[in-house]
Design an enzyme around this catalytic site. Structure first.
Site, PDB file in Angstrom:
ATOM      1  N   SER A   1       0.796  -1.224   0.000  1.00  0.00           N
ATOM      2  CA  SER A   1       0.000   0.000   0.000  1.00  0.00           C
ATOM      3  C   SER A   1       0.829   1.276   0.000  1.00  0.00           C
ATOM      4  CB  SER A   1      -0.965   0.002   1.184  1.00  0.00           C
ATOM      5  OG  SER A   1      -0.261  -0.102   2.389  1.00  0.00           O
TER       6      SER A   1
ATOM      7  N   HIS B   1      -5.374  -4.214  -1.884  1.00  0.00           N
ATOM      8  CA  HIS B   1      -5.242  -3.139  -2.883  1.00  0.00           C
ATOM      9  C   HIS B   1      -5.221  -3.686  -4.307  1.00  0.00           C
ATOM     10  CE1 HIS B   1      -4.777   0.503  -0.502  1.00  0.00           C
ATOM     11  NE2 HIS B   1      -4.176  -0.269   0.388  1.00  0.00           N
TER      12      HIS B   1
ATOM     13  N   LYS C   1     -12.399  -1.275   0.085  1.00  0.00           N
ATOM     14  CA  LYS C   1     -11.697  -0.426  -0.895  1.00  0.00           C
ATOM     15  C   LYS C   1     -12.449  -0.520  -2.235  1.00  0.00           C
ATOM     16  CE  LYS C   1      -7.324  -1.222   1.545  1.00  0.00           C
ATOM     17  NZ  LYS C   1      -7.432  -0.162   2.561  1.00  0.00           N
TER      18      LYS C   1
HETATM   19  C1  LIG Z   1      -2.663  -4.324   2.455  1.00  0.00           C
HETATM   20  C2  LIG Z   1      -3.776  -4.016   3.385  1.00  0.00           C
HETATM   21  N1  LIG Z   1      -4.336  -5.009   4.086  1.00  0.00           N
HETATM   22  C3  LIG Z   1      -5.354  -4.786   4.934  1.00  0.00           C
HETATM   23  C4  LIG Z   1      -5.875  -3.531   5.102  1.00  0.00           C
HETATM   24  C5  LIG Z   1      -6.994  -3.311   6.073  1.00  0.00           C
HETATM   25  O1  LIG Z   1      -8.228  -3.469   5.473  1.00  0.00           O
HETATM   26  P1  LIG Z   1      -9.526  -3.205   6.347  1.00  0.00           P
HETATM   27  O2  LIG Z   1      -9.807  -1.738   6.270  1.00  0.00           O
HETATM   28  O3  LIG Z   1     -10.592  -4.033   5.727  1.00  0.00           O
HETATM   29  O4  LIG Z   1      -9.213  -3.636   7.736  1.00  0.00           O
HETATM   30  C6  LIG Z   1      -5.354  -2.464   4.387  1.00  0.00           C
HETATM   31  C7  LIG Z   1      -5.946  -1.118   4.564  1.00  0.00           C
HETATM   32  O5  LIG Z   1      -5.362  -0.123   4.626  1.00  0.00           O
HETATM   33  C8  LIG Z   1      -4.267  -2.713   3.515  1.00  0.00           C
HETATM   34  O6  LIG Z   1      -3.692  -1.714   2.841  1.00  0.00           O
END
Ligand SMILES: Cc1ncc(COP(=O)(O)O)c(C=O)c1O
Length: 393
Positions: free
Chosen positions: A182, A210, A241
């Site tokens: 991310s 992502h 997302k």
């Molecule tokens: C790679 C990654 N995994 C997990 C998450 C978390 O997702 P959630 O908002 O569903 O907890 C994010 C969110 O920023 C992320 O970038």
């Protein structure tokens, strides 16, 4: 209020202010669209995870409203007490088919999915082999697990192989990576990771947060992008997302792995489940993604247009394999100053610095969406002028 606690938190907050890492809270007063109202100001939103614009798609909103009418607001309990709804079962089937796996389990978020999956699938005597830049929730999952964790440098396949060789005596070897990272906007070299996993008898866990709705011919994520369907053991992802934006998460795997997680994954067992409106949002998002492939096409057209214009400004732009375009500034103060100045000009791009990224690697994390118009993306002119005023370019 306990005075010691008060003193402790005040000192900590003062340190954040001194280090310029104290964050003011921001509130949206509109939909999370390509244009939005943020703290009373109209802005072009250039840091949205709403990659396909589905968070505001009329069909998606309609389905969410209908689900509240049909099922109420929620199950008011953890899954084991009052069970799940048939909507949950439908989303499990749909997301498993989307991910090309046998079965799926829903979590309240991808963060809880990562913690629950990593924590449950590796224990004493096992080793978790984790990329340096994995999401915080994977790191938390490693901390929850009784397994040992070995961190390898970001996307460094030689080091990964070395670790796999060194850890041959572990009971189970888990390799866990983000499909798309991310903060970097790059993808894990999954083809090489899967080959190494096969060679050294390790299993793989990939977070598609992502990548789902962004990468691959159908937008199914990194695994589809590399044509590795059926070769990755566990996929996790978010519906918060591209896939509707309302939240909720999932794990997809074989029937047996999902059944095991149902019985052993603590963040699933001991937490309330996704509410019906959020499930309906995710279902509708999957429908729209399948029926309107032009959205995915538009997302990538926008990515190419914005990237080429941004690169032409002289700013250093990272990534290139996802719809995340980190504008690499380096100096923390400069990155935050640029983000603040852009907001004054009506362009919102968040700055990220230490501890989210390493010291000296502060950046603005720009993201594009299929919902952006060319005119929205032409905000790049404001970015260029503002960066020039601040002496960044
Ligand atoms: C790679 C990654 N995994 C997990 C998450 C978390 O997702 P959630 O908002 O569903 O907890 C994010 C969110 O920023 C992320 O970038």
């Amino acid at each position: 209020m306990n005075p010691e606690l008060q003193m402790f938190v005040q000192n900590e907050l003062n340190t954040l202010r001194e280090q310029n890492t104290y964050k003011e809270r921001r509130y949206l007063e509109s939909e999370q669209g390509p244009r939005a109202i943020l703290n009373g100001k109209r802005v072009v939103m250039l840091c949205t995870n709403n990659y396909l614009g589905l968070a505001n798609h009329p069909r998606v909103k309609e389905k969410a409203i209908q689900a509240v009418k049909d099922y109420g607001c929620g199950t008011a309990s953890v899954p084991e007490v009052c069970g799940l709804t048939d909507l949950h079962a439908e989303l499990c089937r749909r997301v498993a088919a989307f991910s090309n796996t046998e079965d799926a389990l829903l979590y309240s978020s991808c963060s809880t999915a990562n913690m629950g999956v990593v924590g449950a699938l590796a224990g004493e005597g096992d080793v978790i082999i984790s990329d340096q830049y994995n999401h915080a929730s994977i790191i938390d999952g490693c901390r929850l697990s009784k397994a040992r964790t070995v961190v390898f440098p970001h996307n460094d396949m030689n080091r990964l192989e070395q670790v796999l060789r060194d850890e041959s005596s572990a009971r189970l070897r888990m390799i866990v990576v983000d499909g798309v990272f991310s903060m970097e906007g790059d993808a894990a070299p999954l083809d090489q990771i899967v080959s190494l996993a096969e060679k050294y008898h390790a299993f793989t866990v990939v977070d598609e947060s992502h990548a789902a709705g962004v990468l691959g011919a159908r937008g199914a994520g990194t695994v589809e992008h590399y044509r590795l369907q059926g070769k990755v053991d566990v996929l996790t992802g978010t519906f918060g997302k591209a896939l509707g934006g309302a939240g909720g998460g999932y794990a997809c795997a074989s029937r047996e792995v999902i059944d095991y997680l149902y019985h052993r994954s603590r963040t699933f067992i001991f937490s309330n489940t996704m509410p019906p409106s959020v499930i309906a949002t995710a279902l509708a998002a999957l429908d729209v993604l399948a029926e309107e492939p032009q959205l995915l096409k538009k997302l990538w057209e926008n990515e190419r247009y914005f990237r080429s214009r941004l690169e032409a400004t002289g700013l250093k732009v990272g990534g290139g394999e996802a719809a995340i375009l980190p504008i690499l500034i380096g100096d923390h103060q400069k990155a935050y100053a640029l983000s603040r100045a852009l907001l004054e000009e009506g362009v919102f791009i968040t700055a990220v610095g230490f501890p989210v990224v390493a010291k000296g690697q502060a950046r603005l994390r720009a993201q594009v969406s299929a919902a952006h118009t060319k005119e929205d993306l032409d905000a790049v002119t404001i970015i260029q002028d503002t960066a020039a005023k601040l002496g960044i370019i």
